[in-house]
Design a protein around this motif. Sequence first.
Motif, PDB file in Angstrom:
ATOM      1  N   ALA A 457     -71.132  71.241  83.071  1.00 43.88           N
ATOM      2  CA  ALA A 457     -71.072  69.931  82.414  1.00 43.88           C
ATOM      3  C   ALA A 457     -72.159  69.809  81.351  1.00 43.88           C
ATOM      4  O   ALA A 457     -71.906  69.342  80.229  1.00 43.88           O
ATOM      5  N   ARG A 458     -73.366  70.240  81.668  1.00 40.17           N
ATOM      6  CA  ARG A 458     -74.456  70.153  80.690  1.00 40.17           C
ATOM      7  C   ARG A 458     -74.215  71.082  79.500  1.00 40.17           C
ATOM      8  O   ARG A 458     -74.561  70.754  78.365  1.00 40.17           O
ATOM      9  N   GLN A 459     -73.597  72.230  79.758  1.00 39.66           N
ATOM     10  CA  GLN A 459     -73.275  73.143  78.663  1.00 39.66           C
ATOM     11  C   GLN A 459     -72.284  72.505  77.693  1.00 39.66           C
ATOM     12  O   GLN A 459     -72.460  72.565  76.468  1.00 39.66           O
ATOM     13  N   VAL A 460     -71.233  71.868  78.237  1.00 41.79           N
ATOM     14  CA  VAL A 460     -70.235  71.222  77.375  1.00 41.79           C
ATOM     15  C   VAL A 460     -70.872  70.092  76.581  1.00 41.79           C
ATOM     16  O   VAL A 460     -70.603  69.927  75.383  1.00 41.79           O
ATOM     17  N   LEU A 461     -71.743  69.311  77.205  1.00 41.78           N
ATOM     18  CA  LEU A 461     -72.407  68.232  76.493  1.00 41.78           C
ATOM     19  C   LEU A 461     -73.297  68.784  75.378  1.00 41.78           C
ATOM     20  O   LEU A 461     -73.333  68.230  74.270  1.00 41.78           O
ATOM     21  N   SER A 462     -74.001  69.872  75.639  1.00 40.09           N
ATOM     22  CA  SER A 462     -74.844  70.484  74.615  1.00 40.09           C
ATOM     23  C   SER A 462     -74.009  70.980  73.436  1.00 40.09           C
ATOM     24  O   SER A 462     -74.372  70.777  72.263  1.00 40.09           O
ATOM     25  N   GLU A 463     -72.870  71.606  73.732  1.00 34.50           N
ATOM     26  CA  GLU A 463     -71.989  72.075  72.658  1.00 34.50           C
ATOM     27  C   GLU A 463     -71.416  70.895  71.866  1.00 34.50           C
ATOM     28  O   GLU A 463     -71.195  71.002  70.652  1.00 34.50           O
TER      29      GLU A 463
END
Length: 534
Positions: A457-463
């Motif tokens: 989830a944090r990866q998608v938000l960062s992207e």
Amino acid sequence: MTPQRKLDLDPAVVGRARRLAARAAEPIIEMARTHTTVSVERALLRLAGLAGADSDGRPWANHLADAVRDQVGLEHGVALPVWDALVNGPHGSLVELAEAAARGRVSFRLPAGTDEANAREAARRAARAGITAIDRRRAERDRVLAEVGDPAQPWIYLIVATGDIYEDIPQAQAAAREGADVVAVIRSTGQSLLDFVPEGATREGYAGTYATQENFRLMRSALDDVSRELGRYVRLTNYASGLCMPEIATLAGLERLDMMLNDCMYGIIFRDINPRRTFIDQRFSRQIHARAGIVINTGEDNYLTTADAVDAAHTVIVSQLLNERFGHEAGLADAQLGLGHAFEINPAIPESFRLELAHAQLVRELFPDAPLKYMPPTKHMTGNIFAGYLLDAFFNLAGVMTGQSIILIGMMTEGIHTPWLSDRDLALENVRYVRDACGGLADDFVPRPGGFVAQRARQVLSESIDLLEEICDDGLLNAIADGTFGITRRPADRGKGLDGVAERADGYFNPAIEILDAEDPHARHGVPTEEVPA
């Protein structure tokens, strides 16, 4: 109830994403505020009571708007020329004026002085009457909800659209009796490309039923009947997208629809409608929806039918953040933002269900007060009905575990043919079983801190933040032209409907926009619920 925070998202990171989305949206908002379209102007005429069509089915709203455009242009709006002609001419109504204009017997002008003041006042009265009618329908919904009760979320959303409104009605009522909380009457294929709204009840449509004011009225009345029978309110959905987005939104407000697909990106990407045209149309249509108390559904789920659901997950979040900003600017409350997303990851990918949970939980936590609409698998429904039924059950489980608000039922024969009624019954049984068996599972589902779901989830938000920064630098229209959303390139100077766009001149006047811009869409405006007739 606001969902629990389970992903340990950094509030500063979330705040940055929203600020970037606001920056990226601002040029589009400014464009919508400084331009108009033929459909925005026709929506004003419909709001003022103009209905009907000639013997060939061409609406009087089109005749009248086209006559004004041909003679004096659209840059000042149609209100002053039209109501000047009404005040100073022999025509007793908008219909009579439109009929005469269609025969070439009206000379329109931009009035000045006392004539302009009189035209403005007459146009304001007409627009106010239409908006008051929408206010009354909103109050009517409140009264019916109080009378019959509102079902608990997640609402089960089901599509009924045979092409024949008189076949749709009994099917919709049967679906409600089997558990559907929201009935969607999708439009006939290609209606979004029509630059007019068909008139009357229709009995012929392909893969859908035409969106008309009479079809809206008939279905709303039928669902009111079954709502009282069942003791729970059954919501009605249709589509306000395409070249007539503002007009269909207006008709939906007048006929008390409850939800509308309302996302110009769908029309841009999948129907090649000009981006400028449909962003301008979107703002006015959302102002009408805000006033009418209609929940919008956005179309991010569609991106994942063309793009990879893992690689493009961040484009869904970016679009949702932009839609949130566009919606708020147009007056929509959080409770009206039915942001869309979908369960479309290839089930052959290892950990696919955990990825789905990460994406769904991220959306739920970013938009805690929005009635999220979760779409079932379609892209990877292979024709194996047993695997399809199982995949739909996993989708329903993900929806319950992550607290989704609106769950569109998945049907096992989705990838084979238009599903049969028996397939719909099985699909309703599937979602009912999961919802009833796992009703409180969202309270117990808490991803492990720092685990797979939280990290994804944090990866998608960062992207998403990285992409929003690019859009802020390059512009949203350029991002769309580059194929950022749904891997389909749509340049801003191409597509259908661009010739219907006009930049507003000094002195542009549209009394509906004047009212909608100035007033709180959620105030009562002097229409108490108890005064609405049964």
